[in-house]
Write a protein that holds these residues in place. Structure first.
Motif, PDB file in Angstrom:
ATOM      1  N   GLU A  95       0.424  -1.125  -0.031  1.00 52.13           N
ATOM      2  CA  GLU A  95       0.071  -0.476   0.288  1.00 52.13           C
ATOM      3  C   GLU A  95       0.968   1.422  -0.397  1.00 52.13           C
ATOM      4  O   GLU A  95       0.323   2.561  -0.621  1.00 52.13           O
ATOM      5  N   ARG A  96       1.850   0.932   0.123  1.00 53.91           N
ATOM      6  CA  ARG A  96       2.854   2.286   0.734  1.00 53.91           C
ATOM      7  C   ARG A  96       3.783   2.751  -1.084  1.00 53.91           C
ATOM      8  O   ARG A  96       4.577   3.349  -0.775  1.00 53.91           O
ATOM      9  N   ARG A  97       4.100   1.914  -1.911  1.00 56.75           N
ATOM     10  CA  ARG A  97       4.994   1.894  -2.545  1.00 56.75           C
ATOM     11  C   ARG A  97       4.209   1.759  -4.305  1.00 56.75           C
ATOM     12  O   ARG A  97       2.961   1.580  -4.005  1.00 56.75           O
ATOM     13  N   ARG A  98       4.940   1.913  -5.206  1.00 58.21           N
ATOM     14  CA  ARG A  98       4.218   2.208  -6.383  1.00 58.21           C
ATOM     15  C   ARG A  98       3.991   1.264  -6.988  1.00 58.21           C
ATOM     16  O   ARG A  98       4.252   0.183  -7.032  1.00 58.21           O
ATOM     17  N   THR A  99       3.675   0.618  -8.302  1.00 58.64           N
ATOM     18  CA  THR A  99       4.067  -0.152  -9.255  1.00 58.64           C
ATOM     19  C   THR A  99       4.853  -1.121  -8.716  1.00 58.64           C
ATOM     20  O   THR A  99       6.278  -1.233  -8.684  1.00 58.64           O
ATOM     21  N   ILE A 100       4.226  -2.849  -7.940  1.00 58.98           N
ATOM     22  CA  ILE A 100       5.534  -3.735  -7.096  1.00 58.98           C
ATOM     23  C   ILE A 100       4.524  -5.110  -7.956  1.00 58.98           C
ATOM     24  O   ILE A 100       3.600  -5.479  -8.249  1.00 58.98           O
ATOM     25  N   VAL A 101       5.576  -6.131  -7.899  1.00 61.24           N
ATOM     26  CA  VAL A 101       6.105  -7.197  -7.979  1.00 61.24           C
ATOM     27  C   VAL A 101       6.642  -8.471  -7.301  1.00 61.24           C
ATOM     28  O   VAL A 101       7.376  -7.682  -6.906  1.00 61.24           O
ATOM     29  N   LEU A 102       5.825  -9.319  -6.633  1.00 59.11           N
ATOM     30  CA  LEU A 102       5.753 -10.374  -5.427  1.00 59.11           C
ATOM     31  C   LEU A 102       5.933 -11.139  -6.508  1.00 59.11           C
ATOM     32  O   LEU A 102       4.677 -12.044  -6.911  1.00 59.11           O
ATOM     33  N   SER A 103       6.910 -12.690  -6.240  1.00 57.23           N
ATOM     34  CA  SER A 103       6.944 -14.033  -6.603  1.00 57.23           C
ATOM     35  C   SER A 103       7.127 -14.459  -5.751  1.00 57.23           C
ATOM     36  O   SER A 103       8.348 -14.805  -4.561  1.00 57.23           O
ATOM     37  N   SER A 104       6.281 -15.972  -6.143  1.00 59.63           N
ATOM     38  CA  SER A 104       6.205 -16.613  -4.309  1.00 59.63           C
ATOM     39  C   SER A 104       5.726 -17.856  -4.797  1.00 59.63           C
ATOM     40  O   SER A 104       5.836 -18.266  -6.106  1.00 59.63           O
ATOM     41  N   HIS A 105       4.955 -18.879  -4.248  1.00 62.13           N
ATOM     42  CA  HIS A 105       4.690 -19.698  -4.334  1.00 62.13           C
ATOM     43  C   HIS A 105       2.378 -20.126  -3.694  1.00 62.13           C
ATOM     44  O   HIS A 105       2.150 -19.237  -3.675  1.00 62.13           O
ATOM     45  N   GLY A 106       3.088 -21.863  -4.444  1.00 66.28           N
ATOM     46  CA  GLY A 106       0.868 -22.095  -4.177  1.00 66.28           C
ATOM     47  C   GLY A 106       0.647 -21.635  -2.775  1.00 66.28           C
ATOM     48  O   GLY A 106      -0.755 -21.929  -2.807  1.00 66.28           O
ATOM     49  N   ASP A 107       1.444 -21.680  -1.690  1.00 68.85           N
ATOM     50  CA  ASP A 107       0.507 -20.933  -0.553  1.00 68.85           C
ATOM     51  C   ASP A 107       0.293 -19.749   0.000  1.00 68.85           C
ATOM     52  O   ASP A 107      -0.434 -19.560   0.363  1.00 68.85           O
ATOM     53  N   VAL A 108       0.954 -18.895  -0.296  1.00 68.67           N
ATOM     54  CA  VAL A 108       1.402 -17.728  -0.581  1.00 68.67           C
ATOM     55  C   VAL A 108       0.804 -16.685  -1.058  1.00 68.67           C
ATOM     56  O   VAL A 108      -0.274 -15.885  -0.509  1.00 68.67           O
ATOM     57  N   VAL A 109       0.316 -16.834  -2.723  1.00 70.88           N
ATOM     58  CA  VAL A 109      -0.137 -16.050  -3.123  1.00 70.88           C
ATOM     59  C   VAL A 109      -1.882 -16.260  -2.840  1.00 70.88           C
ATOM     60  O   VAL A 109      -2.387 -14.977  -3.046  1.00 70.88           O
ATOM     61  N   PRO A 110      -2.580 -17.558  -2.525  1.00 71.27           N
ATOM     62  CA  PRO A 110      -3.745 -17.314  -2.360  1.00 71.27           C
ATOM     63  C   PRO A 110      -4.170 -16.874  -1.107  1.00 71.27           C
ATOM     64  O   PRO A 110      -4.986 -16.054  -0.631  1.00 71.27           O
ATOM     65  N   ALA A 111      -2.817 -16.714   0.092  1.00 72.88           N
ATOM     66  CA  ALA A 111      -3.106 -16.261   1.496  1.00 72.88           C
ATOM     67  C   ALA A 111      -3.120 -14.342   0.991  1.00 72.88           C
ATOM     68  O   ALA A 111      -3.824 -13.937   1.680  1.00 72.88           O
ATOM     69  N   LEU A 112      -2.346 -14.003   0.095  1.00 72.07           N
ATOM     70  CA  LEU A 112      -2.196 -12.794  -0.650  1.00 72.07           C
ATOM     71  C   LEU A 112      -4.001 -12.207  -0.917  1.00 72.07           C
ATOM     72  O   LEU A 112      -4.237 -11.355  -0.451  1.00 72.07           O
ATOM     73  N   LEU A 113      -4.090 -13.104  -1.771  1.00 68.82           N
ATOM     74  CA  LEU A 113      -5.272 -13.152  -1.896  1.00 68.82           C
ATOM     75  C   LEU A 113      -6.538 -12.467  -1.467  1.00 68.82           C
ATOM     76  O   LEU A 113      -8.017 -11.085  -1.064  1.00 68.82           O
ATOM     77  N   HIS A 114      -6.567 -13.323  -0.525  1.00 69.63           N
ATOM     78  CA  HIS A 114      -7.112 -13.788   0.429  1.00 69.63           C
ATOM     79  C   HIS A 114      -7.569 -12.184   1.486  1.00 69.63           C
ATOM     80  O   HIS A 114      -8.832 -11.854   1.728  1.00 69.63           O
ATOM     81  N   GLU A 115      -6.195 -12.155   1.636  1.00 65.52           N
ATOM     82  CA  GLU A 115      -6.355 -10.510   2.462  1.00 65.52           C
ATOM     83  C   GLU A 115      -6.561  -9.756   1.564  1.00 65.52           C
ATOM     84  O   GLU A 115      -7.021  -8.214   2.151  1.00 65.52           O
ATOM     85  N   LEU A 116      -6.254  -9.716   0.837  1.00 68.86           N
ATOM     86  CA  LEU A 116      -6.601  -8.788  -0.319  1.00 68.86           C
ATOM     87  C   LEU A 116      -8.359  -8.640  -0.376  1.00 68.86           C
ATOM     88  O   LEU A 116      -8.927  -7.420  -0.324  1.00 68.86           O
ATOM     89  N   VAL A 117      -9.236  -9.269  -0.236  1.00 66.47           N
ATOM     90  CA  VAL A 117      -9.958  -9.545   0.023  1.00 66.47           C
ATOM     91  C   VAL A 117     -10.984  -8.644   0.579  1.00 66.47           C
ATOM     92  O   VAL A 117     -12.601  -7.929   0.928  1.00 66.47           O
TER      93      VAL A 117
END
Length: 157
Positions: A95-117
């Motif tokens: 939230e504090r940055r400009r356009t960023i890319v995060l590369s991760s794993h099959g357990d981290v991606v859904p955790a991030l998505l659910h937090e964003l939801v």
């Protein structure tokens, strides 16, 4: 600001890898997927690239790093089995940055998505996270997390 969440490209079969799983590299197919991702994601003009310290996640971003001239920064919070606090702090940092890319794993991606939801992100597509996919999430400081769209994995053939 745009957040690009990438699940690492194809890296073979985990149970067939001998040795430290952090060192498992991309397969030939995964390398081709990473090259395609690099071309596609460069169009978003990212400002920062962050990756899990796992080799396969870093290799997924290397073509993008070359295309943009950006360094790839390891972030242990993006490695497998993150804590709830890791996920929350990753989203806080985004939230504090400009356009960023995060590369991760099959357990981290859904955790991030659910937090964003939970923080207001909306999406039309089903939340899925195939290898080499990307979620593109818009963020506005005034309105918060907005619409997310799903980029299907490149074929890599």
């Amino acid at each position: 600001m745009t957040l690009l969440i990438v699940r690492h490209a194809h890296a073979g079969v985990r149970r067939e890898w001998n040795g430290d799983d952090r060192l498992r590299p991309l397969s030939d197919r995964g390398q081709r997927q990473a090259e395609s991702l690099g071309r596609t994601l460069a169009t978003y003009e990212p400002k920062r690239l962050f990756t899990s310290p796992a080799v396969r996640c870093r290799q997924t971003l290397e073509p993008l790093g070359r295309a943009t001239g950006l360094d790839i920064v390891d972030d242990d919070r993006l490695f497998e089995s993150p804590t709830r606090g890791d996920i929350e702090s990753l989203v806080d940092d985004a939230e504090r940055r400009r356009t960023i890319v995060l590369s991760s794993h099959g357990d981290v991606v859904p955790a991030l998505l659910h937090e964003l939801v939970d923080r207001g992100m909306t999406h039309d597509d089903r939340l899925v996270w195939q290898k080499a996919c990307t979620w593109v999430v818009d963020y506005d400081k005034r309105d918060g997390w907005g619409r997310a769209s799903y980029l299907t994995p490149p074929r890599g053939r």
